[in-house]
Write a protein that holds these residues in place. Structure first.
Motif, PDB file in Angstrom:
ATOM      1  N   TYR A  39      10.958 -14.327  -1.505  1.00  0.00           N
ATOM      2  CA  TYR A  39      10.928 -13.110  -1.991  1.00  0.00           C
ATOM      3  C   TYR A  39       9.828 -13.078  -3.329  1.00  0.00           C
ATOM      4  O   TYR A  39      10.208 -13.799  -4.210  1.00  0.00           O
ATOM      5  N   LEU A  40       9.338 -11.908  -3.531  1.00  0.00           N
ATOM      6  CA  LEU A  40       8.431 -11.668  -4.604  1.00  0.00           C
ATOM      7  C   LEU A  40       9.379 -11.367  -5.758  1.00  0.00           C
ATOM      8  O   LEU A  40      10.167 -10.395  -5.528  1.00  0.00           O
ATOM      9  N   ILE A  41       9.243 -11.812  -6.989  1.00  0.00           N
ATOM     10  CA  ILE A  41       9.833 -11.091  -8.193  1.00  0.00           C
ATOM     11  C   ILE A  41       8.926 -10.466  -8.895  1.00  0.00           C
ATOM     12  O   ILE A  41       8.976  -9.241  -9.690  1.00  0.00           O
ATOM     13  N   GLU A  42       7.880 -11.163  -9.204  1.00  0.00           N
ATOM     14  CA  GLU A  42       6.681 -10.261  -9.935  1.00  0.00           C
ATOM     15  C   GLU A  42       5.200 -10.744  -9.815  1.00  0.00           C
ATOM     16  O   GLU A  42       5.000 -12.062  -9.652  1.00  0.00           O
ATOM     17  N   ALA A  91      -1.713 -14.640  -8.166  1.00  0.00           N
ATOM     18  CA  ALA A  91      -0.625 -15.587  -8.704  1.00  0.00           C
ATOM     19  C   ALA A  91       0.641 -14.597  -8.968  1.00  0.00           C
ATOM     20  O   ALA A  91       0.468 -13.474  -9.278  1.00  0.00           O
ATOM     21  N   GLY A  92       1.799 -15.394  -9.019  1.00  0.00           N
ATOM     22  CA  GLY A  92       2.846 -14.850  -9.192  1.00  0.00           C
ATOM     23  C   GLY A  92       4.329 -15.487  -9.385  1.00  0.00           C
ATOM     24  O   GLY A  92       4.228 -16.782  -8.889  1.00  0.00           O
ATOM     25  N   PHE A  93       5.348 -14.918  -9.360  1.00  0.00           N
ATOM     26  CA  PHE A  93       6.833 -15.649  -9.375  1.00  0.00           C
ATOM     27  C   PHE A  93       7.380 -15.017  -8.206  1.00  0.00           C
ATOM     28  O   PHE A  93       7.525 -13.812  -7.941  1.00  0.00           O
ATOM     29  N   PHE A  94       8.110 -16.130  -7.491  1.00  0.00           N
ATOM     30  CA  PHE A  94       9.070 -15.719  -6.220  1.00  0.00           C
ATOM     31  C   PHE A  94      10.085 -16.380  -6.272  1.00  0.00           C
ATOM     32  O   PHE A  94      10.558 -17.405  -6.975  1.00  0.00           O
TER      33      PHE A  94
END
Length: 310
Positions: free
Chosen positions: A21-24, A30-33
């Motif tokens: 799941y994507l968080i940001e 790039a991103g946080f999951f």
């Protein structure tokens, strides 16, 4: 809502269903999951890093992983990605968890998400200190960071890139071209603890004394960090950010945020001039003692910039 709160809330709310799941989303690459309540930092494999899996107590690297979908992102660009999973619950050490997030953001903003394996290795070095007893006194770090701030604001000299050039256990606090600066934090110049062989050897060494006192009208180490990060040229130095997070991981969190200190002055001395012993017997080594520098002349402010040749 801060990013830290957004991430911790997302982890708490996430199901355990083996899905991503994507968080940001932090950039186009790039991103946080979150996956099974574990935070994932994920970056497109634009560097063509070969497939690999490396695991430590706190981190799990998976490079060149084929990611097909993200549950809550319909237009996800499937392909090959590099991932770092933060394995430990954020509740176990929130300051270490925040350091992980800060360094991932620095990797995105300052390195354009490149050199992924080197970035992972820098994290491994940092997290070796996580979970260990916090023994490092904040005075030493306060004195070193005060020197960086002092030099920049007084002389327009940026020492941040010369700080701990070989990591936490560098021989000298600052290595500037062919000159070294060792910083000692004390409440006066007449009671300074030094290691003889570190300062008095064949290298070109200078001793900086950060004169600091406990003072409720002063600032915390956290506030000093914020002052430094308000200076763009320092805030954009990735190695400085990594070294700072490493040092913070060795500190007591309460002291870092709450203990107030005040810088009274910084005195700098040429080690060739202040050496109290011309020679030492060959059978004596590792001498540590307190030295009184009151009778020695410090280097004049106008000579410092010329001295460092910066």
């Amino acid at each position: 809502m801060s990013l830290l709160n957004k991430i911790t809330d997302a982890i708490n709310d996430a199901p355990i269903d083996n899905k991503l799941y994507l968080i940001e989303k932090c950039s186009d690459s790039a991103g946080f999951f979150v996956n099974n309540k574990k935070l994932i930092y994920m970056v497109k494999n634009n560097d063509s890093v070969v497939k690999n899996s490396l695991e430590t107590e706190y981190l799990h690297l998976r490079s060149n992983a084929n990611i097909l979908s993200v549950e809550n992102l319909q237009n996800f660009d499937s392909g090959f990605y590099n991932l770092i999973e933060y394995k430990i619950s954020f509740n176990e050490n929130i300051s270490a968890f925040e350091s992980f997030i800060n360094l991932c953001l620095a990797h995105i903003e300052l390195m354009d998400s490149k050199n992924f394996v080197e970035f992972f290795n820098s994290l491994v070095d940092l997290f070796q200190n996580v979970g260990k007893e916090k023994k490092q006194n904040i005075l030493g770090l306060f004195g070193e960071l005060s020197l960086i701030y002092y030099f920049y604001t007084k002389f327009s000299i940026n020492l941040s890139s010369y700080w701990h050039t070989s990591g936490t256990y560098s021989k000298y606090d600052f290595s500037v071209k062919n000159k070294n600066i060792e910083v000692k934090t004390s409440n006066s110049v007449n009671n300074v603890l030094i290691k003889h062989s570190q300062l008095f050897n064949s290298d070109s060494n200078y001793l900086a004394i950060s004169i600091v006192e406990n003072n409720n009208s002063g600032i915390s180490l956290k506030e000093l960090e914020e002052k430094l990060k308000d200076i763009d040229i320092i805030a954009s130095d990735f190695n400085f950010i990594v070294n700072l997070e490493k040092e913070k991981s060795r500190l007591n969190t309460a002291d870092y945020s709450n203990k107030k200190l005040k810088l009274l002055d910084i005195n700098i001395y040429d080690c060739n001039i202040i050496n109290p012993f011309n020679t030492l017997p060959e059978n004596i080594s590792d001498i540590e003692y307190r030295i009184d520098l009151l009778s020695y002349n410090k280097i004049k402010n106008e000579d410092i910039k010329h001295l460092l040749n910066l």
